[in-house]
Write an enzyme that holds these catalytic residues in place. Structure first.
Site, short mmCIF file in Angstrom:
data_model
loop_
_atom_site.label_atom_id
_atom_site.label_comp_id
_atom_site.label_asym_id
_atom_site.label_seq_id
_atom_site.Cartn_x
_atom_site.Cartn_y
_atom_site.Cartn_z
N HIS A 77 0.86 -1.18 0.00
CA HIS A 77 0.00 0.00 0.00
C HIS A 77 0.90 1.23 0.00
O HIS A 77 1.61 1.49 0.98
CB HIS A 77 -0.92 0.00 1.22
CG HIS A 77 -1.98 -1.05 1.17
ND1 HIS A 77 -2.48 -1.68 2.29
CD2 HIS A 77 -2.64 -1.60 0.11
CE1 HIS A 77 -3.41 -2.56 1.92
NE2 HIS A 77 -3.51 -2.53 0.61
N GLU A 127 1.36 3.86 2.92
CA GLU A 127 1.76 3.39 4.25
C GLU A 127 3.28 3.46 4.40
O GLU A 127 3.98 2.46 4.57
CB GLU A 127 1.22 1.98 4.47
CG GLU A 127 -0.31 1.97 4.45
CD GLU A 127 -0.91 0.58 4.61
OE1 GLU A 127 -0.15 -0.40 4.79
OE2 GLU A 127 -2.14 0.45 4.52
N HIS A 131 3.10 -3.16 7.03
CA HIS A 131 2.06 -2.17 6.72
C HIS A 131 2.08 -1.06 7.76
O HIS A 131 2.82 -1.12 8.74
CB HIS A 131 0.68 -2.84 6.74
CG HIS A 131 0.40 -3.72 5.57
ND1 HIS A 131 -0.45 -3.36 4.55
CD2 HIS A 131 0.84 -4.97 5.27
CE1 HIS A 131 -0.51 -4.35 3.66
NE2 HIS A 131 0.26 -5.34 4.08
N GLU A 143 2.21 -4.48 11.48
CA GLU A 143 1.67 -3.13 11.34
C GLU A 143 2.36 -2.17 12.29
O GLU A 143 2.76 -2.55 13.39
CB GLU A 143 0.17 -3.13 11.66
CG GLU A 143 -0.69 -4.04 10.81
CD GLU A 143 -1.32 -3.33 9.64
OE1 GLU A 143 -1.04 -2.13 9.44
OE2 GLU A 143 -2.11 -3.99 8.92
#
Length: 474
Positions: free
Chosen positions: A260, A263, A358, A435
């Site tokens: 992504h 990010e 992420h 994350e």
């Protein structure tokens, strides 16, 4: 299409702004024409030079906005109070205008001590860490260190003026009329930043590190693969041969980041992991001796370059394209999945981890999403093993929260790498999503601490240290 339209007041293009907001495809066409067909112009016809700065400058205080640089994103800027307040619109992702979160733009032609209010009015999602106190970032041409705007100057609210949509308003005082100021959603980490870093690594000619071209994107940008381990020549076909001579299976950890493009904290975590693995410390040397790391540090370079938040140039979310990736459409997914399958099928390789990095827009801390691998109580030991790395990570990294980590079976996550790749890897392979919050981490009993570029790098470094503990190498 990294241009930005400047609109001065409702009577000078307000209707056009409204029309283009409703018709995103028309908007993209206009901006592409303005930036690629002769001299770039804004809607008023003000010409710009190749750097994007306006040549028919007006008096100081009449701000000029631009985002015609790598990773930039801003669609429109409308002055609602002369020299004091502007409504800003984010450009939707290329070929998919429904994603509007990432912004990164520059402001110049300011006056000393000019106080301005900026309203970002068209976010595509309402849930945001701005509710929890996150604020935008700012730097200038002479002060290149990114800083957060003070929380007392930033507000996130439902605006009656904007049809009750969520609006981010922030106040900023410009203190040097000779500087250009940059504002961003998070710390930018561009495709060029990565290419420069990888070139520096190559120039060191390390015997235990090799850079490979995994594939090229639709727009012909590199998707790089770093192989870090005891013998970098032992990649792909020859890797199993080296280990088979000793009668051992070579342990491999696969890591990817930036599927992504918005990010960017994921790139800093990956950077920290690479820095640790390449260091000359005894711990890094010990890890390289026993484990090979295969790292794709930027899986979606087209999206990063274009300033997208979620998608690639084709308009698709690459983290929903893992089931049956088409090489002509999503070559990044196709070649990564082929490599992972090749590693998993090799009897002389033990593919132990597949980790995708992420950043999270609504949660705090660094944490992991893991799969539910235990179907019933008889498999409880397998689930415990699945969580071992997370427990060790929470010990080694103050920014990582075991309590924030989640065993996720959400149907909306079907098609993600974490959910699809277990079907092609070995039974023991751990597939995680690592994350990091766009905003902060919070230890028990402490106030939230905003992430910086350095603390995000430390999360990656601490992950490397955790592999030492997982494999009981120290």
């Amino acid at each position: 299409m990294n241009g930005v339209t400047i609109v001065y007041g409702e009577d000078e293009g307000g209707e056009e702004i409204e029309e283009l907001t409703e018709q995103g495809s028309n908007r993209d066409t206009i901006f592409q024409h303005n930036l690629t067909n002769g001299t770039p112009t804004n809607r008023k016809g003000a010409s710009t030079n190749p750097t994007g700065k306006y040549t028919n400058l007006k008096a100081k205080g009449k701000l000029f906005f631009r985002c015609n640089f790598e990773n930039g994103n801003l669609d429109a800027a409308r002055e609602t109070v002369p020299q004091a307040e502007w409504d800003l619109e984010i450009r939707g992702d290329t070929n998919n205008s429904k994603y509007r979160v990432w912004f990164y733009f520059a402001v110049s032609n300011v006056k000393n001590k000019q106080v301005c209010i900026f309203n970002v009015i068209n976010f595509s999602k309402g849930r945001s860490l701005y509710r929890e106190g996150m604020t935008p970032l700012v730097r200038s041409t002479k002060r290149t260190h990114w800083q957060r705007i003070p929380s007392r100057n930033s507000f996130y609210y439902k605006s009656p003026k904007h049809k009750m949509n969520y609006v981010l308003s922030f106040i900023f005082e410009f203190d040097n009329e000779d500087e250009e100021y940059f504002f961003a959603y998070s710390f930018p980490y561009t495709y060029s930043d990565l290419q420069k870093y990888l070139y520096q690594i190559e120039s060191r000619k390390l015997s235990f590190c090799k850079r490979e071209l995994l594939c090229k994107t639709i727009l012909q940008r590199r998707v790089d693969l770093l192989v870090i381990g005891k013998d970098p020549r032992g990649t792909r076909n020859s890797l199993s041969q080296i280990e088979s001579r000793r009668g051992e299976r070579r342990r491999v950890v696969f890591v990817s980041a930036r599927v992504h493009p918005g990010e960017s904290p994921a790139s800093y975590m990956c950077h920290g992991l690479i820095e640790f693995l390449l260091s000359s410390t005894p711990l890094a040397q010990l890890l390289r001796k026993h484990i090979t790391f295969m790292i794709v540090p930027m899986l979606n370079p087209d999206g990063v370059f274009l300033g997208n938040y979620r998608t690639a140039f084709c308009g698709l979310d690459l983290n929903r394209q893992w089931a049956n990736p088409a090489e002509w459409l999503v070559p990044e997914n196709y070649h990564v999945k082929s490599l992972i399958k090749e590693l998993a099928d090799d009897p002389w390789i033990s593919l132990d981890f597949v980790i995708d990095m992420h950043a999270h827009s609504t949660s705090m801390n660094a944490f992991c999403f893991v799969n539910l691998v235990a179907d019933d109580s008889r498999d409880i030991s397998r689930m415990q093993d699945e969580l071992t790395f997370l427990r060790l990570m929470s010990i080694n990294c103050k920014m990582f929260s075991l309590n924030s980590s989640r065993i996720c079976c959400d149907p909306s996550k079907l098609g993600t790498g974490r959910r699809e790749l277990p079907q092609v890897v070995q039974d023991h392979t751990h597939c995680y999503t690592l994350e990091a919050s766009f905003f902060c981490y919070q230890n028990v009993g402490c106030r939230p601490t905003p992430f910086t570029q350095q603390t995000l790098i430390e999360v990656g470094r601490d992950a490397g240290i955790t592999f030492l503990d997982y494999y009981r190498l120290r």
